[in-house]
Design a protein around this motif. Structure first.
Motif, mmCIF file in Angstrom:
data_model
loop_
_atom_site.group_PDB
_atom_site.id
_atom_site.type_symbol
_atom_site.label_atom_id
_atom_site.label_comp_id
_atom_site.label_asym_id
_atom_site.label_seq_id
_atom_site.Cartn_x
_atom_site.Cartn_y
_atom_site.Cartn_z
ATOM 1 N N GLY A 102 2.407 26.617 14.693
ATOM 2 C CA GLY A 102 1.985 26.167 13.353
ATOM 3 C C GLY A 102 2.746 25.136 12.804
ATOM 4 O O GLY A 102 2.339 24.582 11.765
ATOM 5 N N GLU A 103 3.657 24.581 13.576
ATOM 6 C CA GLU A 103 4.258 23.207 12.965
ATOM 7 C C GLU A 103 3.411 21.991 13.607
ATOM 8 O O GLU A 103 2.703 21.992 14.526
ATOM 9 C CB GLU A 103 5.669 22.942 13.638
ATOM 10 N N SER A 104 3.511 21.006 12.800
ATOM 11 C CA SER A 104 2.747 19.597 13.266
ATOM 12 C C SER A 104 3.615 18.596 13.596
ATOM 13 O O SER A 104 4.880 18.548 12.953
ATOM 14 C CB SER A 104 1.952 19.422 12.065
ATOM 15 N N THR A 105 3.323 17.556 14.496
ATOM 16 C CA THR A 105 3.918 16.414 14.651
ATOM 17 C C THR A 105 4.037 15.558 13.340
ATOM 18 O O THR A 105 3.128 15.665 12.545
ATOM 19 C CB THR A 105 3.293 15.838 15.679
ATOM 20 N N ILE A 106 4.742 14.391 13.570
ATOM 21 C CA ILE A 106 4.873 13.624 12.476
ATOM 22 C C ILE A 106 3.644 12.635 12.672
ATOM 23 O O ILE A 106 3.306 12.220 13.825
ATOM 24 C CB ILE A 106 6.034 12.842 12.353
ATOM 25 N N THR A 107 2.850 12.328 11.671
ATOM 26 C CA THR A 107 1.724 11.224 11.779
ATOM 27 C C THR A 107 2.250 10.247 12.194
ATOM 28 O O THR A 107 3.017 9.476 11.690
ATOM 29 C CB THR A 107 0.932 11.228 10.404
ATOM 30 N N LEU A 108 1.149 9.609 13.259
ATOM 31 C CA LEU A 108 1.594 8.236 13.839
ATOM 32 C C LEU A 108 0.525 7.466 13.544
ATOM 33 O O LEU A 108 -0.744 7.708 13.957
ATOM 34 C CB LEU A 108 1.907 8.462 15.361
ATOM 35 N N THR A 109 0.698 6.105 13.343
ATOM 36 C CA THR A 109 -0.272 5.159 13.139
ATOM 37 C C THR A 109 -0.661 4.350 14.419
ATOM 38 O O THR A 109 0.498 3.650 14.968
ATOM 39 C CB THR A 109 -0.096 4.285 12.000
ATOM 40 N N LEU A 110 -1.613 4.197 14.971
ATOM 41 C CA LEU A 110 -2.169 3.477 16.337
ATOM 42 C C LEU A 110 -3.023 2.529 15.927
ATOM 43 O O LEU A 110 -3.874 2.656 14.967
ATOM 44 C CB LEU A 110 -2.541 4.636 17.290
#
Length: 735
Positions: A689-697
């Motif tokens: 249920g946990e999400s990764t930190i949003t990354l800009t590519l």
């Protein structure tokens, strides 16, 4: 003296233009901007009166050009030689009598001579008069010296033969005889080309320093001790000298005229492919793996020849065409993506720092900027091949004459570094931190030998002999020298202890299952006599594979060696997800008896492919036209019912085979796909249920291609330990 002065005027005001960026012509960035003047010369009575202009008199002319008040530039001297005397013809006429038809026939034979220093007899015209009538031209401007003529019935004929020379002088008619005009078709030539007007360069020759050679490879080569060739296909050279050896890399390349088969050689940025141009029409391209082999069907056949090739620092493939445009080629298909300029001839090299292309052209060396797609001048010195040293010094072989080795300064001034025993053709310079560092290599065309130069002392020595036509050559991965030789490409390298060039899996790489084998590629032929031999590359005991998560040693069942690829393949059970260490022990030896200097270790991680279960979330997509970057945000949520461990890796397989690149990628897979790694708030795990930190590519897309990213998701799930039974079995059973 004829003087032309050109001034650029503002079309609006009519005043002189002072802006240094504007002028009569546009900046010559596309090699299409030029201008010229023409003139003719006639004798001026005031100066030629009383002067006997004889055959052989020379009229010389040159031009002095000054740009914006700068230093005058003098062209070459153009010389015209006078021919003042026409030829003299002697001829005879034989009356053949009257035939059955009642007509009289004649045979005329003739020959002319020109004055000793003249331009030579060009042609003849035969004139006829019937029954004393007017003269007419029967045979005009012929090169034959005999003819037969049949007069009308009852008529008689007379003949006169005149000649003209190559300068247009026409022999005079006999006194009192009027003849039709000869019209000699005089050819006064054409205006000289820019190359013919380019002044000769009196280059200075570098004085070698008075120091002894210390490079161990060069010192050993000076002893001229013959060495053996490596296994596999034989090289085109008949002999090679210690401490070097060589073998054929690519064979079976069709040859055109003059025994030229292979031409250009280029290496893909990742070292996995070697491109070779050549063939019967010099217009074909082959792509080989790093192991080489026999030429099969070409990757491409183009409508122009392809000479030298090179990859630039952004992975674009460029090629010269022997006088046509500069080509940009698709590395996947070999087809032409772009054509630039004209007059691009042979050599090409990439500056190691700026990434600019340096090109051999019809007017000297020019620079091409792959970013702006514009040309600029560097030097008017004509060359054949080009090569940069690691620190950015440009070297070349002079062409079309001399074949000397040249060295350029940063302003394009050339000096003669070396005058070889035979004219140089191809040139290559060793890379830093390889055995060939500070060494230069030269091919010599049909002379058939290979020269090595110590760049510290400028001494040279022959290191291979008995070859075919040597052409372009380049330094490839691992510091190996690849030489175009007739219908094949030979690879040349020093006899040194074996080096592991590559492994699959790659060191530090995370790979997907199923992993049940590993490949190890060496730089030289390896000893492989028997799997029981303690020094053999096929002995499984010379390798160790350990699961570092559980400390369990994995049994290697067998080791198979491919001598063509110089690669050993280790076979073992499918590996579970974990961190592994593969060690190649120093027991293994090369075919020449030299041992691996020390143990070679590779660490890799076997991950779990959860692409079907974990879907990345893409959002906020935007495009920057100025930078040509597509940017987007990405993250994913653990939808599994157990913890997953970093690294959380997104693999972008959809960019393969395109010019689009993932900016600031964290790495590439062993298949060459770029990837990025996400992170979670907890650095140790990502709970359900946990999400990764949003990354800009960002993806750099210079050609505005349409593509599908096609992402794979790989994660670690921790140690897969065997189950532990904590309860005791019952002692009694009821049947």
């Amino acid at each position: 003296i004829a003087i032309w002065t050109f001034n650029a005027l503002d079309p609006q005001t009519g005043e002189l233009i002072s802006d240094p960026d504007k002028g009569l012509l546009l900046p010559n960035t596309d090699r299409a901007q030029w201008g010229g003047v023409t003139y003719s010369i006639k004798p001026w009575p005031e100066y030629t009166e009383g002067i006997d202009l004889t055959t052989g008199t020379e009229i010389k002319a040159s031009a002095r050009i000054t740009y914006d008040g700068g230093t005058p530039l003098d062209t070459n001297i153009q010389t015209a030689t006078l021919d003042m005397i026409p030829p003299t013809t002697s001829y005879s006429v034989q009356d053949l009598g009257v035939g059955k038809t009642g007509s009289r026939s004649y045979r005329i034979t003739f020959e002319a001579t020109d004055d000793p220093d003249g331009s030579g007899v060009k042609d003849y015209t035969v004139y006829i008069s019937q029954d004393g009538g007017s003269w007419w031209a029967w045979k005009r401007r012929i090169t034959d010296t005999e003819a037969e003529y049949t007069a009308p019935v009852g008529a008689t004929a007379e003949f006169i033969v005149l000649a003209a020379d190559n300068a247009g002088n026409v022999e005079k008619a006999p006194e009192g005889v009027y003849l039709p005009a000869y019209n000699p078709g005089i050819n006064l030539g054409v205006a000289p080309t820019a190359a013919q007007l380019t002044p000769e360069h009196n280059l200075t020759t570098v004085t070698p320093p008075d120091v002894p050679a210390t490079n161990p490879l060069f010192v050993q080569a000076m002893k001229q001790i013959p060495a053996g060739v490596s296994g596999g296909s034989p090289p085109a050279f008949a002999s090679v000298f210690d401490p070097f050896t060589m073998s054929a890399f690519a064979t079976g390349i069709p040859q055109s005229g003059a025994g030229i088969g292979s031409l250009g050689i280029a290496f893909s940025p990742d070292g996995s492919s070697v491109y070779v141009s050549g063939g019967e029409g010099r217009n074909q391209i082959w792509r080989f793996t790093a192991a080489g082999g026999a030429a099969d069907s070409p990757l491409a056949a183009l409508d122009v020849p392809v000479y030298d090739m090179v990859f630039d620092q952004t992975g674009r493939l460029w090629a010269t065409t022997g006088g046509g445009p500069l080509l940009r080629l698709d590395p996947v298909t070999g087809q032409i993506l772009g054509r630039y300029g004209d007059g691009i001839e042979l050599g090409i090299a990439v500056h190691p720092d700026s990434g600019l292309l340096y090109l051999d052209t019809s007017t000297g060396v020019e620079i091409f900027d792959p970013g702006t797609e514009q040309f600029s001048s560097f030097s008017s010195t004509r060359v054949h091949s080009l090569a940069f040293s690691p620190e950015g010094t440009l070297y070349a072989t002079s062409w079309p004459e001399d074949g000397n080795v040249l060295r350029f300064d940063k302003r394009g001034n050339a000096e003669i570094l070396l005058i070889p025993a035979a004219p140089g053709i191809g040139i290559a310079v060793g890379q830093a931190e390889t055995p060939l560092e500070n060494l230069m290599f030269i091919t010599h065309g049909d002379a058939g030998f290979l020269t090595m130069v110590d760049l510290v002392t400028l001494k040279s020595v022959k290191i291979a002999d008995g070859g075919t036509r040597g052409g372009f050559m380049h330094i490839g991965t691992g510091g190996r020298l690849y030489v175009a030789q007739g219908g094949q490409v030979d690879v040349f390298f020093p006899i040194t202890p074996p080096v592991v060039l590559a492994t699959t899996p790659v060191n530090g790489m995370s790979v997907l299952p199923v992993v049940n084998h590993a490949d190890i590629r060496f730089d030289v032929d390896m000893w492989s006599v028997s799997a029981d031999d303690a020094q053999s590359v096929t002995n499984p005991d010379n390798y160790r594979l350990v699961n570092k998560t559980t400390d369990r040693r994995i049994t290697i069942s067998r080791a198979d060696y491919d001598p063509v690829k110089r690669t050993v393949t280790l076979q073992f059970e499918p590996l579970e997800a974990a961190l592994y260490e593969l060690t190649i022990l120093p027991n293994v030896r090369s075919a020449l008896g030299l041992a691996l200097p020390e143990a070679y270790t590779v660490d890799f991680t076997v991950m779990v492919d959860v692409t079907d279960s974990l879907k990345p979330n893409f959002s906020n997509t935007r495009f920057d036209r100025k930078s040509e970057n597509i940017s987007f945000d990405v993250s994913f949520t653990n939808s599994l019912d157990f913890d997953i461990l970093p690294p959380y890796r997104l693999i972008f397989t959809g960019l393969a085979g395109t010019t689009a690149t993932l900016k600031d990628a964290d790495g590439t897979t062993d298949q060459g796909y770029p990837y990025c790694e996400l992170s979670g708030a907890d650095s140790e795990k990502l709970a359900p249920g946990e999400s990764t930190i949003t990354l800009t590519l960002s993806v750099h897309n210079p050609d505005h291609l349409a593509f599908d990213l096609i992402t794979l998701v790989n994660v670690d799930v921790g140690a897969n330990l065997p189950p532990i039974i904590s309860s005791m079995p019952g002692e009694n059973a009821q049947v």
